[in-house]
Design a protein around this motif. Structure first.
Motif, PDB file in Angstrom:
ATOM      1  N   MET A   1       0.845  -1.197   0.000  1.00 45.32           N
ATOM      2  CA  MET A   1       0.000   0.000   0.000  1.00 45.32           C
ATOM      3  C   MET A   1       0.873   1.238   0.000  1.00 45.32           C
ATOM      4  SD  MET A   1      -2.806   1.233   2.870  1.00 45.32           S
ATOM      5  CE  MET A   1      -3.682  -0.305   2.756  1.00 45.32           C
ATOM      6  N   LEU A   2       0.510   2.226  -0.790  1.00 42.00           N
ATOM      7  CA  LEU A   2       1.259   3.467  -0.839  1.00 42.00           C
ATOM      8  C   LEU A   2       0.636   4.478   0.101  1.00 42.00           C
ATOM      9  CD1 LEU A   2       1.821   3.745  -4.675  1.00 42.00           C
ATOM     10  CD2 LEU A   2       3.404   2.917  -2.958  1.00 42.00           C
ATOM     11  N   HIS A   3       1.449   5.251   0.747  1.00 42.54           N
ATOM     12  CA  HIS A   3       0.963   6.244   1.705  1.00 42.54           C
ATOM     13  C   HIS A   3       0.221   7.367   1.003  1.00 42.54           C
ATOM     14  CE1 HIS A   3       3.141   4.217   4.834  1.00 42.54           C
ATOM     15  NE2 HIS A   3       4.255   4.315   4.147  1.00 42.54           N
ATOM     16  N   GLN A   4      -0.865   7.810   1.575  1.00 40.65           N
ATOM     17  CA  GLN A   4      -1.613   8.920   1.040  1.00 40.65           C
ATOM     18  C   GLN A   4      -1.090  10.203   1.682  1.00 40.65           C
ATOM     19  OE1 GLN A   4      -5.790   8.159   1.458  1.00 40.65           O
ATOM     20  NE2 GLN A   4      -5.705   6.259   0.326  1.00 40.65           N
ATOM     21  N   ASP A   5      -0.125  10.817   1.016  1.00 42.70           N
ATOM     22  CA  ASP A   5       0.555  11.998   1.538  1.00 42.70           C
ATOM     23  C   ASP A   5      -0.341  13.215   1.384  1.00 42.70           C
ATOM     24  OD1 ASP A   5       2.223  14.151   2.053  1.00 42.70           O
ATOM     25  OD2 ASP A   5       3.979  13.114   1.262  1.00 42.70           O
ATOM     26  N   GLN A   6      -0.784  13.757   2.520  1.00 42.36           N
ATOM     27  CA  GLN A   6      -1.706  14.881   2.483  1.00 42.36           C
ATOM     28  C   GLN A   6      -1.061  16.164   1.969  1.00 42.36           C
ATOM     29  OE1 GLN A   6      -5.050  14.638   3.179  1.00 42.36           O
ATOM     30  NE2 GLN A   6      -4.599  12.457   3.194  1.00 42.36           N
ATOM     31  N   GLU A   7       0.266  16.224   1.883  1.00 46.85           N
ATOM     32  CA  GLU A   7       0.929  17.429   1.428  1.00 46.85           C
ATOM     33  C   GLU A   7       1.068  17.481  -0.095  1.00 46.85           C
ATOM     34  OE1 GLU A   7       1.579  19.827   3.579  1.00 46.85           O
ATOM     35  OE2 GLU A   7       0.691  18.503   5.063  1.00 46.85           O
ATOM     36  N   LEU A   8       0.865  16.373  -0.774  1.00 49.38           N
ATOM     37  CA  LEU A   8       1.046  16.326  -2.216  1.00 49.38           C
ATOM     38  C   LEU A   8      -0.290  16.454  -2.937  1.00 49.38           C
ATOM     39  CD1 LEU A   8       3.595  13.373  -2.473  1.00 49.38           C
ATOM     40  CD2 LEU A   8       4.070  15.800  -2.811  1.00 49.38           C
ATOM     41  N   PRO A   9      -0.328  17.121  -4.077  1.00 47.79           N
ATOM     42  CA  PRO A   9      -1.560  17.154  -4.864  1.00 47.79           C
ATOM     43  C   PRO A   9      -1.947  15.743  -5.321  1.00 47.79           C
ATOM     44  CG  PRO A   9       0.006  18.806  -5.638  1.00 47.79           C
ATOM     45  CD  PRO A   9       0.746  17.917  -4.689  1.00 47.79           C
ATOM     46  N   PRO A  10      -3.205  15.536  -5.660  1.00 43.74           N
ATOM     47  CA  PRO A  10      -3.644  14.214  -6.130  1.00 43.74           C
ATOM     48  C   PRO A  10      -3.188  13.958  -7.568  1.00 43.74           C
ATOM     49  CG  PRO A  10      -5.453  15.767  -6.221  1.00 43.74           C
ATOM     50  CD  PRO A  10      -4.302  16.502  -5.576  1.00 43.74           C
ATOM     51  N   ILE A  11      -3.505  12.784  -8.062  1.00 51.73           N
ATOM     52  CA  ILE A  11      -3.180  12.371  -9.420  1.00 51.73           C
ATOM     53  C   ILE A  11      -4.427  12.528 -10.286  1.00 51.73           C
ATOM     54  CG2 ILE A  11      -2.490  10.412 -10.860  1.00 51.73           C
ATOM     55  CD1 ILE A  11      -0.901   9.401  -8.405  1.00 51.73           C
ATOM     56  N   ALA A  12      -4.251  13.068 -11.486  1.00 57.46           N
ATOM     57  CA  ALA A  12      -5.372  13.265 -12.404  1.00 57.46           C
ATOM     58  C   ALA A  12      -5.474  12.086 -13.373  1.00 57.46           C
ATOM     59  CB  ALA A  12      -5.201  14.565 -13.186  1.00 57.46           C
ATOM     60  N   GLU A  63     -19.333  14.299  -8.167  1.00 54.84           N
ATOM     61  CA  GLU A  63     -18.927  15.460  -8.959  1.00 54.84           C
ATOM     62  C   GLU A  63     -18.366  16.532  -8.034  1.00 54.84           C
ATOM     63  OE1 GLU A  63     -20.676  18.573 -12.315  1.00 54.84           O
ATOM     64  OE2 GLU A  63     -21.859  16.818 -11.691  1.00 54.84           O
ATOM     65  N   THR A  64     -17.240  17.090  -8.406  1.00 53.26           N
ATOM     66  CA  THR A  64     -16.561  18.070  -7.567  1.00 53.26           C
ATOM     67  C   THR A  64     -15.734  18.988  -8.457  1.00 53.26           C
ATOM     68  OG1 THR A  64     -15.048  18.324  -5.674  1.00 53.26           O
ATOM     69  CG2 THR A  64     -14.568  16.541  -7.213  1.00 53.26           C
ATOM     70  N   ASP A  65     -15.066  19.950  -7.832  1.00 47.27           N
ATOM     71  CA  ASP A  65     -14.036  20.702  -8.540  1.00 47.27           C
ATOM     72  C   ASP A  65     -12.682  20.282  -7.981  1.00 47.27           C
ATOM     73  OD1 ASP A  65     -13.835  21.906  -6.061  1.00 47.27           O
ATOM     74  OD2 ASP A  65     -14.651  23.838  -6.721  1.00 47.27           O
ATOM     75  N   GLU A  66     -11.620  20.837  -8.530  1.00 46.33           N
ATOM     76  CA  GLU A  66     -10.285  20.403  -8.107  1.00 46.33           C
ATOM     77  C   GLU A  66     -10.050  20.629  -6.621  1.00 46.33           C
ATOM     78  OE1 GLU A  66     -10.013  21.233 -12.527  1.00 46.33           O
ATOM     79  OE2 GLU A  66     -10.942  22.205 -10.781  1.00 46.33           O
ATOM     80  N   ALA A  67     -10.601  21.694  -6.068  1.00 44.98           N
ATOM     81  CA  ALA A  67     -10.381  21.999  -4.654  1.00 44.98           C
ATOM     82  C   ALA A  67     -11.052  20.988  -3.727  1.00 44.98           C
ATOM     83  CB  ALA A  67     -10.894  23.411  -4.345  1.00 44.98           C
ATOM     84  N   ILE A 112      -1.914  19.923 -13.722  1.00 48.08           N
ATOM     85  CA  ILE A 112      -0.557  19.698 -13.218  1.00 48.08           C
ATOM     86  C   ILE A 112       0.242  20.991 -13.284  1.00 48.08           C
ATOM     87  CG2 ILE A 112       1.570  18.377 -13.525  1.00 48.08           C
ATOM     88  CD1 ILE A 112      -0.154  16.184 -14.850  1.00 48.08           C
ATOM     89  N   CYS A 113       0.121  21.703 -14.394  1.00 44.74           N
ATOM     90  CA  CYS A 113       0.843  22.967 -14.554  1.00 44.74           C
ATOM     91  C   CYS A 113       0.442  23.974 -13.477  1.00 44.74           C
ATOM     92  CB  CYS A 113       0.580  23.535 -15.943  1.00 44.74           C
ATOM     93  SG  CYS A 113       1.538  25.003 -16.342  1.00 44.74           S
ATOM     94  N   ASP A 114      -0.833  23.953 -13.098  1.00 48.14           N
ATOM     95  CA  ASP A 114      -1.354  24.890 -12.103  1.00 48.14           C
ATOM     96  C   ASP A 114      -1.169  24.415 -10.664  1.00 48.14           C
ATOM     97  OD1 ASP A 114      -2.125  26.520 -14.154  1.00 48.14           O
ATOM     98  OD2 ASP A 114      -4.248  25.958 -14.093  1.00 48.14           O
ATOM     99  N   GLY A 115      -0.590  23.219 -10.467  1.00 49.51           N
ATOM    100  CA  GLY A 115      -0.366  22.706  -9.126  1.00 49.51           C
ATOM    101  C   GLY A 115      -1.567  22.043  -8.501  1.00 49.51           C
ATOM    102  N   PHE A 299       6.196  16.991 -16.929  1.00 48.58           N
ATOM    103  CA  PHE A 299       5.268  16.406 -15.959  1.00 48.58           C
ATOM    104  C   PHE A 299       5.309  14.890 -16.085  1.00 48.58           C
ATOM    105  CE2 PHE A 299       2.950  17.340 -19.841  1.00 48.58           C
ATOM    106  CZ  PHE A 299       2.191  16.193 -20.081  1.00 48.58           C
ATOM    107  N   VAL A 300       4.756  14.197 -15.089  1.00 49.86           N
ATOM    108  CA  VAL A 300       4.729  12.734 -15.079  1.00 49.86           C
ATOM    109  C   VAL A 300       3.450  12.257 -15.744  1.00 49.86           C
ATOM    110  CG1 VAL A 300       4.545  10.696 -13.612  1.00 49.86           C
ATOM    111  CG2 VAL A 300       6.177  12.506 -13.039  1.00 49.86           C
ATOM    112  N   ARG A 301       3.605  11.381 -16.716  1.00 51.14           N
ATOM    113  CA  ARG A 301       2.441  10.749 -17.352  1.00 51.14           C
ATOM    114  C   ARG A 301       2.684   9.256 -17.492  1.00 51.14           C
ATOM    115  NH1 ARG A 301       1.645   8.166 -22.865  1.00 51.14           N
ATOM    116  NH2 ARG A 301      -0.600   7.824 -22.900  1.00 51.14           N
ATOM    117  N   THR A 302       1.728   8.459 -17.033  1.00 50.19           N
ATOM    118  CA  THR A 302       1.758   7.020 -17.223  1.00 50.19           C
ATOM    119  C   THR A 302       0.432   6.566 -17.818  1.00 50.19           C
ATOM    120  OG1 THR A 302       0.879   6.467 -15.026  1.00 50.19           O
ATOM    121  CG2 THR A 302       3.277   6.717 -15.215  1.00 50.19           C
ATOM    122  N   SER A 303       0.424   5.360 -18.354  1.00 50.11           N
ATOM    123  CA  SER A 303      -0.782   4.820 -18.977  1.00 50.11           C
ATOM    124  C   SER A 303      -0.670   3.303 -19.024  1.00 50.11           C
ATOM    125  CB  SER A 303      -0.929   5.374 -20.398  1.00 50.11           C
ATOM    126  OG  SER A 303      -2.093   4.882 -21.035  1.00 50.11           O
TER     127      SER A 303
END
Length: 335
Positions: A1-12, A63-67, A112-115, A299-303
């Motif tokens: 399991m990977l830690h859910q770091d509250q200081e980092l933005p989420p992944i899109a 449904e939400t916004d980025e915030a 990602i560009c906007d943080g 930026f980081v992109r995986t698929s």
């Protein structure tokens, strides 16, 4: 399991082809949330809710916004709605869905560009559908390079790498007809690709001294010109330039002896001269675990390393292993 770091933005996450398995991969990722960091999707909430009902997956689509992503992630799959909606019609690709596919990718890059996000995981697209809608890029990789230049205002040189714990491969030429490979292949292209791969293996993967095995274009790596001059005149000089840069690269090597277990222990990535020379062994060795990583981007992109699987769309039988591996690798590389 990977830690859910509250200081980092989420992944899109991006929608991918709406008639393919992309929508259900997003839902399955949410159902397996313990395997990844917090994430959200740029998609049509109504489409995802309909697909969840269709395949019998109990995943709330919020449904939400980025915030609001972090709060919504605790309750289900956070979805930032697209301006372009698309109906839930699995197995029936239509150019009417192309705008949503493109918007999803563009908005993920912008986030990602906007943080607002720290990495992008893209669901599979159907290039033929996009071409018919006017898409001007050969594929995902090239489009991401253009977005890197557009949003970061810097030159991007995207390089495709198929990565797994078993093998990592890089095609120097990508989405072009095989007949065009010899005329497209240049010393500068091989050299630039090797530089990008070595740089990102250090910067993103933490490999201090990357080892690059370079395949020849021709059988037996050309037999010193007897089976084609490209390996002697193009590939070998490029390798020599990489060595001058201090990169541990060698070849050109016969591609048919590069991928057995003992050979794979000698390198961190294999540079191959064309698409199938790289992807055929990677998919044979690690089909369900392989991840497509785009190097050379700001930026980081995986698929996942598979396609849209129209025959499985809407059945709930899609295998999410490669998509989950993509999430894990995106989390690792963006930390």
């Amino acid at each position: 399991m990977l830690h859910q770091d509250q200081e980092l933005p989420p992944i899109a996450l991006t929608l991918g082809e709406p008639a393919g398995i992309g929508p259900e991969l997003l839902l399955m990722a949410a159902a397996n949330r313990a395997a990844s960091a917090p994430f959200f999707a740029y998609a049509d909430p109504a489409l995802l809710a309909a697909r969840a009902r269709r395949i019998g997956l109990d995943v709330p689509v919020i449904e939400t916004d980025e915030a609001g992503v972090r709060d919504a992630f605790a309750r289900g799959l956070p979805v930032v709605a697209l301006a372009n909606g698309t109906p839930d019609e699995p197995g029936k690709p239509s150019i009417s869905g192309a705008a949503a596919v493109i918007e999803s990718i563009e908005r993920a890059a912008r986030a990602i560009c906007d943080g607002q996000a720290r990495a992008m995981v893209t669901a599979p697209i159907m290039k033929d559908v996009l071409y018919r809608a006017g898409f001007k890029h050969p594929g995902h990789t090239e489009f991401l390079g253009e977005l890197g230049e557009r949003f970061w205002n810097s030159r991007a040189e995207p390089v495709m790498m198929i990565w797994s714990e078993t093998v990592a491969v890089v095609p120097v030429t990508i989405h072009i007809p095989l007949a065009q490979v010899p005329s497209t292949l240049t010393e500068d292209l091989v050299y630039a690709t090797g530089l990008t791969v070595a740089h990102d293996l250090k910067a993103r993967f933490g490999i201090a001294s990357p080892r690059l095995a370079v395949a020849g274009l021709n059988p037996h790596a050309g037999e010193n010109g007897a089976l084609g001059s490209e390996d002697r005149d193009i590939v070998a000089p490029a390798i020599a330039r990489l060595k001058i840069e201090g990169i541990d690269a060698w070849g050109p090597l016969p591609a048919d002896t590069m991928f057995h277990a003992r050979a794979r222990q000698t390198y961190d990535a294999a540079l191959c001269m064309y698409h199938d020379q790289a992807l055929a062994p990677a998919k044979a060795l690690a089909f369900d675990e392989a991840v497509n990583v785009t190097l050379g981007l700001p930026f980081v992109r995986t698929s996942p390393d598979h396609g849209t699987a129209f025959d499985l769309a809407g059945t709930g039988k899609a295998n999410p292993s490669s998509f989950l591996a993509s999430l894990k690798l995106a989390d690792r590389l963006s930390r």
